[in-house]
Design a protein around this motif. Structure first.
Motif, short mmCIF file in Angstrom:
data_model
loop_
_atom_site.label_atom_id
_atom_site.label_comp_id
_atom_site.label_asym_id
_atom_site.label_seq_id
_atom_site.Cartn_x
_atom_site.Cartn_y
_atom_site.Cartn_z
N GLU A 35 0.81 -1.22 0.00
CA GLU A 35 0.00 0.00 0.00
C GLU A 35 0.84 1.26 0.00
OE1 GLU A 35 -3.48 -0.63 -1.01
OE2 GLU A 35 -3.43 1.18 0.25
N PRO A 36 1.67 1.45 1.07
CA PRO A 36 2.50 2.68 1.07
C PRO A 36 3.45 2.73 -0.13
CG PRO A 36 3.06 1.23 2.93
CD PRO A 36 1.84 0.68 2.30
N LEU A 37 3.91 1.55 -0.56
CA LEU A 37 4.83 1.54 -1.70
C LEU A 37 4.14 2.06 -2.95
CD1 LEU A 37 7.71 0.73 -2.38
CD2 LEU A 37 6.83 -1.49 -3.11
N ARG A 38 2.87 1.68 -3.06
CA ARG A 38 2.09 2.16 -4.19
C ARG A 38 2.02 3.69 -4.17
NH1 ARG A 38 -2.89 2.11 -5.17
NH2 ARG A 38 -3.42 1.70 -2.99
N MET A 39 1.85 4.25 -2.96
CA MET A 39 1.81 5.71 -2.83
C MET A 39 3.12 6.32 -3.28
SD MET A 39 -1.12 6.35 -1.82
CE MET A 39 -1.76 4.88 -2.53
N ILE A 40 4.23 5.70 -2.78
CA ILE A 40 5.55 6.26 -3.11
C ILE A 40 5.77 6.26 -4.61
CG2 ILE A 40 8.05 5.89 -2.90
CD1 ILE A 40 7.40 4.59 -0.12
N THR A 41 5.56 5.10 -5.22
CA THR A 41 5.81 5.03 -6.67
C THR A 41 4.82 5.89 -7.44
OG1 THR A 41 4.50 3.00 -6.76
CG2 THR A 41 6.87 2.73 -6.67
N LEU A 62 -18.22 9.46 -7.01
CA LEU A 62 -18.06 9.40 -5.56
C LEU A 62 -16.95 8.41 -5.22
CD1 LEU A 62 -18.94 9.99 -2.62
CD2 LEU A 62 -20.58 8.09 -2.84
N ILE A 63 -15.92 8.91 -4.54
CA ILE A 63 -14.84 8.02 -4.07
C ILE A 63 -15.07 7.76 -2.59
CG2 ILE A 63 -12.36 7.74 -3.76
CD1 ILE A 63 -11.90 9.69 -6.02
N VAL A 64 -15.20 6.48 -2.24
CA VAL A 64 -15.36 6.14 -0.81
C VAL A 64 -14.06 5.47 -0.37
CG1 VAL A 64 -16.81 5.02 0.90
CG2 VAL A 64 -17.79 5.72 -1.30
N ASP A 65 -13.20 6.23 0.31
CA ASP A 65 -11.87 5.73 0.68
C ASP A 65 -11.38 6.56 1.84
OD1 ASP A 65 -9.20 4.85 0.78
OD2 ASP A 65 -9.19 4.47 -1.39
N ASP A 108 -4.41 8.06 -1.30
CA ASP A 108 -4.96 7.26 -2.39
C ASP A 108 -5.95 8.08 -3.21
OD1 ASP A 108 -4.31 4.75 -3.17
OD2 ASP A 108 -5.42 3.72 -1.59
N VAL A 109 -6.83 8.77 -2.48
CA VAL A 109 -7.87 9.55 -3.14
C VAL A 109 -7.25 10.58 -4.07
CG1 VAL A 109 -9.70 11.23 -2.75
CG2 VAL A 109 -9.53 9.21 -1.28
N ARG A 110 -6.24 11.24 -3.55
CA ARG A 110 -5.60 12.28 -4.34
C ARG A 110 -4.95 11.70 -5.60
NH1 ARG A 110 -3.31 17.59 -3.66
NH2 ARG A 110 -2.91 18.16 -5.83
N LEU A 111 -4.32 10.53 -5.42
CA LEU A 111 -3.62 9.90 -6.56
C LEU A 111 -4.62 9.51 -7.65
CD1 LEU A 111 -0.68 9.30 -7.25
CD2 LEU A 111 -1.07 6.94 -6.52
N ILE A 112 -5.80 9.03 -7.20
CA ILE A 112 -6.84 8.67 -8.17
C ILE A 112 -7.25 9.92 -8.95
CG2 ILE A 112 -9.23 7.88 -8.44
CD1 ILE A 112 -8.75 6.14 -5.91
#
Lengths: 522, 147
Positions: free
Chosen positions: A317-323, B13-16, B21-25
């Motif tokens: 999970e965090p790795l996904r964020m980093i990359t 609607l993003i439920v997270d 993560d939300v920002r990356l999406i």
């Protein structure tokens, strides 16, 4: 009839008339004839008596004939006496005729039997034979006596030897009468129990047991004597025994029996198993410890695998964020950054990429160990095919030449086995420097298993490191030249071991490597 | 009853609960040139309140697509999914489960609960951009909005 009456009539002048009725001549003739008749009559009866008493006597027929002949002679003499005073000459003639027939028959018989009679041993001969026989009998009795003495001596010496064997035996030996009393013990029993044998003979066998078992042993003992049978030593025949000084020790007892003068005698063989028990206890303690530590290890292992799986999963999970954000930075802001910043970002991307691979490998190692095996019969060639399909890119990039000789049908988990081929072939291609990578896969039937070999022309492995290559995260070459996490071979090992096979490598630096693994036949 | 209106940007609607993560999406959609308006709720209860226009969400729009994470505080993604699909007025809204999990059990459960699609979270930006484009093709065609 008249003829017979006249023939037997006494109308003729009596014999006495010939004697002129001279009283002296008449009586001389009469008495002499009577005496002769008496003597004649006594002979056949004596003969018949002898024949009757001695049934074994030979020439019985001849003797019978003699008896009849003499009897008829006697009768004719008797008639002569009668005819001194009467004149019954017809009868006299008839008796004489009978006598004549009998005497002639007897004479013929005597002549015919003469050679037979001559063959009958004389009493002297018989006496000699008898003496000879007696001599022989004496000699025989003497020989028998000698033999008996020799046998007795042999028996005594064999008994003595048996006794010495019994005394020297490593096992305790005791004999117990039907009343439960000890009849015999050997030296080992004395040593084991601390009694002298005089103290034991005649005592109840229970003297050798701890008090608490004596009552029940009496019952067991009675049962045994009621229905004796052989009971071997072995499990379940362990007993507690009691020494003279009251200390206890474990024994093992074997029982048999033999008939005695006063009923059955029980024969016991006793082993002191103190040492063995101690070893057994140690062994079972060690075994229990081993089981406990094995369980701990298994638990720890399971926990570790679970941890690896969870940790890897959560690390993704965090790795996904980093990359993800590094990618975003590169995509959107690369133009606005100076070369240093771009380089830093590139290193960060590479690092996170490596970490991603690492996590992927740890996860696949964990899966290789935990995923349920779904084995089925499958062509190894097919499994190899799917492995090669996954390696398509690497093979074409390096222009690798992969060959395989006829591969068998085997029973295995196709997905996992494909991973083994894939990892081994990927390694073979990776660890080749300048030449065209050549990898050859072959199989060979061994006793109860198939031996697969993956041969390459790569850089090879120092034999000293043959074991290390299968350890997780073990990388023999830490340089950038051969990147990798060092999990591939650990995965192979895990998969092969789960199939009940073995994996190893034969190699030398510069000689290429041959990785071997076995898959058991069904 | 289907409405086929608006050529306006799709409401998603993003439920997270993971802001990162939300920002990356959102950024990935932007990178992919997908015109959409995002609304975000951080737990299951908020998500349902948004959809039912309850409390602070009284003026919220009806989304064309829901991107639902499974691991949520208070009310799990599965419960949210079940409630959406149980409500007459909400069940037509496409729900795409976007989860890090690839476990078979999670996938099956989601489809049993009538998820429209189950997508593992892509591991890099490129994958996320591709996903955005795919979702746009499948569910955000302005002519065919079912939400």
């Amino acid at each position: 009839m008249d003829f017979f009456r006249q023939f037997f009539s006494s109308d003729y002048p009596p014999q006495a008339s010939c004697y002129m009725w001279r009283t002296d001549i008449v009586w001389l003739n009469a008495i002499s004839d009577a005496l002769v008749a008496l003597a004649y009559y006594s002979i056949p009866f004596t003969l018949l008596y002898i024949l009757h008493r001695r049934p074994s006597l030979r020439l019985r027929g001849l003797m019978g004939m003699f008896a009849a002949f003499i009897l008829s002679c006697g009768t004719s003499r008797l008639i002569s006496v009668w005819n001194v005073w009467h004149g019954t000459y017809g009868l006299e003639g008839l008796v004489k005729a009978v006598t004549a027939v009998l005497s002639i028959a007897t004479a013929i018989m005597t002549v015919k039997l003469a050679p037979v009679a001559l063959r009958i041993p004389s009493p002297e001969e018989l006496e000699r034979a008898n003496e000879h026989l007696l001599g022989e009998m004496r000699a025989r009795a003497e020989a028998e006596e000698k033999l008996r003495k020799a046998a007795e001596a042999a028996r005594l010496s064999s008994e003595a030897r048996m006794r010495s064997f019994l005394e020297a035996a490593a096992q305790g030996f005791l004999a117990i009468g039907a009343d439960g009393r000890i009849l015999l013990v050997n030296r080992r029993i004395e040593e084991m129990f601390g009694y002298r044998r005089e103290e034991l003979i005649g005592q109840d066998v229970e003297i050798l047991l701890p008090e608490r078992y004596r009552g029940s042993h009496v019952l067991h003992r009675r049962e045994f004597f009621q229905e004796p049978r052989i009971r071997d030593m072995g499990p379940g025949m362990d007993l507690a025994a009691r020494r003279k000084d009251g200390t206890e020790f474990p024994v093992e007892v074997g029982l048999s029996y033999t008939p005695g003068e006063n009923g059955v005698i029980a024969l016991g063989v006793v082993n002191d198993i103190t040492e063995r028990k101690r070893h057994e206890d140690q062994l079972s303690r060690a075994h229990a410890e081993l089981r406990a530590s094995e369980a701990t290890l298994r638990r720890a292992n399971a926990e570790l695998e679970q941890f690896a799986s969870l940790a890897s999963h959560d690390m993704q999970e965090p790795l996904r964020m980093i990359t993800g954000y590094l990618d975003l930075l590169q995509r959107r802001y690369a133009d606005q950054l100076d070369p240093d910043a771009r380089e830093f970002i590139r290193y960060a991307v590479e690092g996170s990429q490596r970490m991603k691979n690492l996590i992927r490998d740890v996860l696949s190692l964990s899966r290789a160990g935990t995923r349920p095996l779904s084995k089925r019969r499958i062509a190894a060639q097919e499994v190899l095919g799917s492995a090669l399909a996954n390696l398509n890119t690497a093979i074409s990039e390096r222009r690798a030449v992969i060959t395989a000789s006829d591969l068998p049908q085997i029973v295995a988990d196709p997905g996992l086995l494909a991973q083994v081929f894939q990892n081994l072939i990927a390694n073979a291609i990776k660890f080749t420097r300048n030449e065209t990578p050549r990898v050859h896969i072959s199989a060979e039937r061994r006793a109860g298993e198939w031996l697969f070999s993956v041969r390459d022309n790569g850089i090879g492995i120092d034999p000293a490191h043959r074991e290390r290559v299968f350890r997780i995260f073990e990388r023999l070459d830490a340089s950038e030249e051969f990147p990798g996490s060092g999990v591939g071979l650990a995965i192979c090992q895990k998969i092969i071991e789960r199939h009940g096979g073995r994996i190893w490598v034969d190699s030398a630096p510069g000689q290429g490597s041959v990785f071997h693994f076995t898959i058991p036949e069904d | 009853m289907c409405d086929y209106p608006s050529s306006a940007p799709a409401e998603i609607l993003i439920v997270d609960d993971n802001a990162c993560d939300v920002r990356l999406i959102k950024e990935a959609f932007r990178e992919g040139g997908i015109a959409s308006k995002f609304h975000v709720t951080r737990d299951g209860e908020q998500a349902l309140a948004f959809l039912r226009r309850e409390g602070p969400y009284s003026g919220s729009p009806r989304p064309s697509l829901i991107l639902l994470d499974l691991n949520l505080p208070r009310k799990s993604g599965r419960e949210v999914l079940a409630e959406i699909k149980a409500e007459q007025s909400l069940r037509r809204i496409p729900v795409v489960v976007l989860s890090a999990s690839t476990s078979r059990e999670d996938v099956c459960r989601a489809y049993e609960l009538q998820a429209n699609c189950y997508v593992p979270k892509p591991s890099d930006l490129a994958g996320l951009i591709d996903l955005g484009r795919l979702l746009q093709k499948l569910w955000l065609n302005p002519a065919l909005l079912s939400g």
